[in-house]
Design a protein around this motif. Structure first.
Motif, PDB file in Angstrom:
ATOM      1  N   ALA A  17       0.825  -1.202   0.000  1.00  0.00           N
ATOM      2  CA  ALA A  17       0.000   0.000   0.000  1.00  0.00           C
ATOM      3  C   ALA A  17       0.862   1.256   0.000  1.00  0.00           C
ATOM      4  N   ALA A  18       1.911   1.258   0.816  1.00  0.00           N
ATOM      5  CA  ALA A  18       2.804   2.422   0.862  1.00  0.00           C
ATOM      6  C   ALA A  18       3.468   2.640  -0.490  1.00  0.00           C
ATOM      7  N   GLU A  19       3.927   1.581  -1.095  1.00  0.00           N
ATOM      8  CA  GLU A  19       4.557   1.674  -2.409  1.00  0.00           C
ATOM      9  C   GLU A  19       3.570   2.180  -3.455  1.00  0.00           C
ATOM     10  N   ALA A  20       2.314   1.739  -3.360  1.00  0.00           N
ATOM     11  CA  ALA A  20       1.302   2.103  -4.359  1.00  0.00           C
ATOM     12  C   ALA A  20       0.996   3.594  -4.354  1.00  0.00           C
ATOM     13  N   VAL A  21       1.067   4.228  -3.170  1.00  0.00           N
ATOM     14  CA  VAL A  21       0.722   5.657  -3.089  1.00  0.00           C
ATOM     15  C   VAL A  21       1.963   6.532  -2.966  1.00  0.00           C
ATOM     16  N   GLY A  22       3.141   5.921  -3.094  1.00  0.00           N
ATOM     17  CA  GLY A  22       4.370   6.695  -3.032  1.00  0.00           C
ATOM     18  C   GLY A  22       4.730   7.176  -1.644  1.00  0.00           C
ATOM     19  N   ALA A  23       4.301   6.444  -0.625  1.00  0.00           N
ATOM     20  CA  ALA A  23       4.639   6.804   0.748  1.00  0.00           C
ATOM     21  C   ALA A  23       5.878   6.035   1.194  1.00  0.00           C
ATOM     22  N   GLU A  24       6.524   6.536   2.248  1.00  0.00           N
ATOM     23  CA  GLU A  24       7.738   5.868   2.742  1.00  0.00           C
ATOM     24  C   GLU A  24       7.405   4.558   3.432  1.00  0.00           C
ATOM     25  N   ARG A  25       6.364   4.566   4.271  1.00  0.00           N
ATOM     26  CA  ARG A  25       5.990   3.334   4.947  1.00  0.00           C
ATOM     27  C   ARG A  25       4.588   3.449   5.527  1.00  0.00           C
ATOM     28  N   CYS A  26       3.989   2.295   5.770  1.00  0.00           N
ATOM     29  CA  CYS A  26       2.692   2.202   6.448  1.00  0.00           C
ATOM     30  C   CYS A  26       2.973   2.072   7.940  1.00  0.00           C
ATOM     31  N   VAL A  27       2.343   2.944   8.736  1.00  0.00           N
ATOM     32  CA  VAL A  27       2.657   2.976  10.169  1.00  0.00           C
ATOM     33  C   VAL A  27       1.593   2.324  11.034  1.00  0.00           C
ATOM     34  N   SER A  28       0.384   2.125  10.498  1.00  0.00           N
ATOM     35  CA  SER A  28      -0.647   1.462  11.303  1.00  0.00           C
ATOM     36  C   SER A  28      -1.697   0.825  10.410  1.00  0.00           C
ATOM     37  N   VAL A  29      -2.310  -0.217  10.962  1.00  0.00           N
ATOM     38  CA  VAL A  29      -3.386  -0.928  10.268  1.00  0.00           C
ATOM     39  C   VAL A  29      -4.558  -1.043  11.228  1.00  0.00           C
ATOM     40  N   GLU A  30      -5.706  -0.514  10.806  1.00  0.00           N
ATOM     41  CA  GLU A  30      -6.920  -0.580  11.622  1.00  0.00           C
ATOM     42  C   GLU A  30      -7.951  -1.455  10.909  1.00  0.00           C
ATOM     43  N   LYS A  31      -8.355  -2.520  11.559  1.00  0.00           N
ATOM     44  CA  LYS A  31      -9.314  -3.447  10.957  1.00  0.00           C
ATOM     45  C   LYS A  31     -10.716  -2.861  10.985  1.00  0.00           C
ATOM     46  N   CYS A  32     -11.397  -2.888   9.847  1.00  0.00           N
ATOM     47  CA  CYS A  32     -12.799  -2.474   9.784  1.00  0.00           C
ATOM     48  C   CYS A  32     -13.687  -3.651  10.189  1.00  0.00           C
ATOM     49  N   SER A  33     -14.957  -3.362  10.435  1.00  0.00           N
ATOM     50  CA  SER A  33     -15.899  -4.425  10.757  1.00  0.00           C
ATOM     51  C   SER A  33     -15.955  -5.430   9.619  1.00  0.00           C
ATOM     52  N   ASP A  34     -16.017  -6.712   9.969  1.00  0.00           N
ATOM     53  CA  ASP A  34     -16.065  -7.757   8.953  1.00  0.00           C
ATOM     54  C   ASP A  34     -17.321  -7.639   8.105  1.00  0.00           C
ATOM     55  N   GLY A  35     -17.174  -7.853   6.797  1.00  0.00           N
ATOM     56  CA  GLY A  35     -18.316  -7.976   5.914  1.00  0.00           C
ATOM     57  C   GLY A  35     -18.568  -9.437   5.596  1.00  0.00           C
ATOM     58  N   LEU A  36     -19.605  -9.697   4.837  1.00  0.00           N
ATOM     59  CA  LEU A  36     -19.913 -11.080   4.474  1.00  0.00           C
ATOM     60  C   LEU A  36     -18.881 -11.665   3.532  1.00  0.00           C
ATOM     61  N   TYR A  37     -18.311 -10.818   2.670  1.00  0.00           N
ATOM     62  CA  TYR A  37     -17.493 -11.342   1.585  1.00  0.00           C
ATOM     63  C   TYR A  37     -16.049 -10.834   1.583  1.00  0.00           C
ATOM     64  N   ASN A  38     -15.712  -9.898   2.462  1.00  0.00           N
ATOM     65  CA  ASN A  38     -14.383  -9.297   2.413  1.00  0.00           C
ATOM     66  C   ASN A  38     -13.870  -8.930   3.799  1.00  0.00           C
ATOM     67  N   LYS A  39     -12.545  -8.856   3.907  1.00  0.00           N
ATOM     68  CA  LYS A  39     -11.883  -8.221   5.030  1.00  0.00           C
ATOM     69  C   LYS A  39     -11.407  -6.852   4.542  1.00  0.00           C
ATOM     70  N   ALA A  40     -11.585  -5.824   5.367  1.00  0.00           N
ATOM     71  CA  ALA A  40     -11.151  -4.480   4.990  1.00  0.00           C
ATOM     72  C   ALA A  40     -10.365  -3.854   6.127  1.00  0.00           C
ATOM     73  N   MET A  41      -9.326  -3.095   5.767  1.00  0.00           N
ATOM     74  CA  MET A  41      -8.466  -2.436   6.739  1.00  0.00           C
ATOM     75  C   MET A  41      -8.191  -1.006   6.298  1.00  0.00           C
ATOM     76  N   ILE A  42      -8.042  -0.113   7.272  1.00  0.00           N
ATOM     77  CA  ILE A  42      -7.574   1.243   6.999  1.00  0.00           C
ATOM     78  C   ILE A  42      -6.071   1.248   7.228  1.00  0.00           C
ATOM     79  N   LEU A  43      -5.309   1.534   6.177  1.00  0.00           N
ATOM     80  CA  LEU A  43      -3.854   1.539   6.226  1.00  0.00           C
ATOM     81  C   LEU A  43      -3.378   2.982   6.251  1.00  0.00           C
ATOM     82  N   SER A  44      -2.706   3.377   7.328  1.00  0.00           N
ATOM     83  CA  SER A  44      -2.254   4.764   7.501  1.00  0.00           C
ATOM     84  C   SER A  44      -0.765   4.870   7.196  1.00  0.00           C
TER      85      SER A  44
END
Length: 494
Positions: A17-44
């Motif tokens: 994710a960091a590489e995709a947006v041209g950032a130096e590094r990802c510093v935290s990952v926050e898990k979102c509520s589970d859905g029926l078909y996917n896992k989702a996370m907020i990557l800061s």
């Protein structure tokens, strides 16, 4: 739970994710509520930027195709149709070819808040603006039509040597074990071909299954309605005989368009300060290009499940509302508001989108009711479909499709005994739906379409369901053998 379990390298996903947006590094990952078909996370990222990382569960659909089609669809509706959807920064639809070990999408985090958080707060004028904005998006979706029916893909994501180069990955084609069932997955060149494939899909699913999926529309059981393979196949036989006569003859209602069929309040984001401004629409997984008449035209955030609303007429308050209890008054006012919003949407599209309004008028017909129910025979609907088929005889010569095909005789023949059984089964199925409505009312705001409960209310929901089941068993004085039969159909795990 196995179908929703997925193992992957979170740190590697953050690095990608960091590489995709041209950032130096990802510093935290926050898990979102589970859905029926996917896992989702907020990557800061270290610079404050945030993106969404999305990983499909095993039950999301056909591997590779589900993710590949979702990305192509989002790109299309954003770049061609002007719909605000998340920008895709990176993705991979082949788990074996990437270090994360699963398919994934890295996408933009839509600004704003979910519509459901503010929907009950806007003033009447603001509500109208939200409805009008969605109607404009629907109009844009209709501006681009396709010569085929199916799903979108980038050419490089398909293998032209396969027998099914562009498989449909909509929920009805993959859910409840159908992803592993063999049938024609398209693409198709006409609404008739597509609708014949729908019927053959349901037939194949019935034959391939030793047990029908438990579902949340009907509470089936002994004394109520019990689905059988024989009844489902009988209903599908009737469907095939009636199909070409119930399809719309107006070809403009059958054009193929990309259409978001799940516009509920969690999938629409709005500006937190001005909820009339839509900032984005999410969840384009499993979205297809299918005939316009087969789509959910009324946005589901309007959340209407009450009695039929007739045409464009403004609903009326109950004449005895002043004599009602406060609780009943509140319920009546809520119903009136919901019905009013349905009429507002109808009047809006009648004014700004004549073709969509003609399509909605077709959806008021008995012919379309048969098409609607037929898509769900594997899970439910056979009793209702057969009753609709019987009722179609009374309006047969009025159907445009019948006139267009030379006014043939009604193609179904039933004995009086069969007619009586169809009516009995339909009544039992209706009773089963009413029983599920009782449970829905007991659960209140804990109920959702797919019965996903917030983790902080999970135990409460389980307790209420156990109490409800015990009450049903006790009030009906069920013996042990009958209780055991009911347990087979009880759709909620203890």
């Amino acid at each position: 739970m196995r179908k929703r379990h997925v193992t992957f390298d979170v740190s590697e996903l953050g690095r990608i994710a960091a590489e995709a947006v041209g950032a130096e590094r990802c510093v935290s990952v926050e898990k979102c509520s589970d859905g029926l078909y996917n896992k989702a996370m907020i990557l800061s990222m270290e610079d404050g930027r945030q993106v969404i990382g999305k990983v499909p569960n095993p039950n999301a659909g056909l591997a590779h195709f589900t993710t590949a089609s979702e990305v192509a669809t989002m790109d299309f509706v954003h770049n061609i149709l002007g719909t605000p959807v998340p920008k895709v920064y990176a993705w991979n639809s082949k788990a074996e070819s990437n270090p994360v070990g699963v398919e994934y999408i890295i996408m933009e985090k839509i600004p704003g808040v979910q519509l459901e958080r503010v929907w009950n707060r806007p003033e009447a004028g603001q509500t109208l603006k939200v409805i009008a904005a969605i109607a404009e998006y629907q109009k844009a979706w209709m501006s681009a039509s396709f010569t085929r029916i199916g799903c979108l893909y980038y050419a490089e994501d398909l293998d032209p040597s396969t027998s099914e180069p562009w498989p449909a990955i909509g929920r009805e084609w993959v859910d409840d074990g159908r992803a592993a069932t063999n049938f024609n997955r398209g693409p198709w060149t006409s609404a008739l071909d597509y609708r014949e494939a729908v019927g053959h899909r349901e037939v194949a699913s019935v034959h391939a299954s030793s047990q029908f999926p438990k579902q949340l529309a009907m509470l089936c059981g002994p004394g109520s309605y019990v689905p059988t393979a024989e009844r489902k196949l009988s209903a599908l036989e009737a469907y095939f005989k009636l199909l070409r006569y119930v399809l719309p003859t107006d070809e403009s209602l059958a054009t193929s368009h990309i259409w978001h069929n799940d516009l509920h309040g969690e999938n629409i984001f709005v500006d937190a300060e001005d909820p009339t401004k839509i900032t984005g629409i999410i969840d384009w997984q499993a979205v297809q290009a299918i005939p316009l008449f087969d789509n959910s035209l009324l946005p589901s955030f309007l959340n209407y499940e009450g009695p039929p609303v007739e045409g464009l007429e403004r609903p009326k308050m109950p004449p005895d509302i002043r004599e009602m209890s406060k609780e009943d008054q509140t319920a009546a006012l809520k119903l009136y508001e919901e019905m009013s919003l349905v009429v507002v949407w109808r009047r809006l599209i009648e004014h700004m989108n004549k073709r969509l309004w003609r399509t909605k008028q077709y959806q008021f017909s008995l012919a379309w009711n048969l098409l609607f129910v037929s898509r769900r025979i594997f899970t439910l609907g056979e009793a209702t479909l057969l009753e609709i088929a019987v009722d179609l005889k009374d309006v047969w010569l009025d159907l445009p499709g019948v006139q267009a095909n030379g006014a043939p005789d009604f193609p179904l023949h039933f004995t009086q005994e069969q007619l009586d059984e169809i009516k009995r089964n339909s009544a039992r199925a209706l009773n089963a739906m009413e029983n599920m409505d009782i449970i829905r009312n007991i659960l209140g705001d804990m109920w959702s379409e797919h019965f996903c409960v917030r983790h902080d209310r999970y135990e409460e929901a389980k307790r209420k369901l156990r109490e409800t089941k015990r009450k049903i068993f006790e009030e009906n004085e069920l013996d042990e053998a009958t209780r055991a039969e009911w347990e087979k159909f009880w759709p909620f795990d203890d």
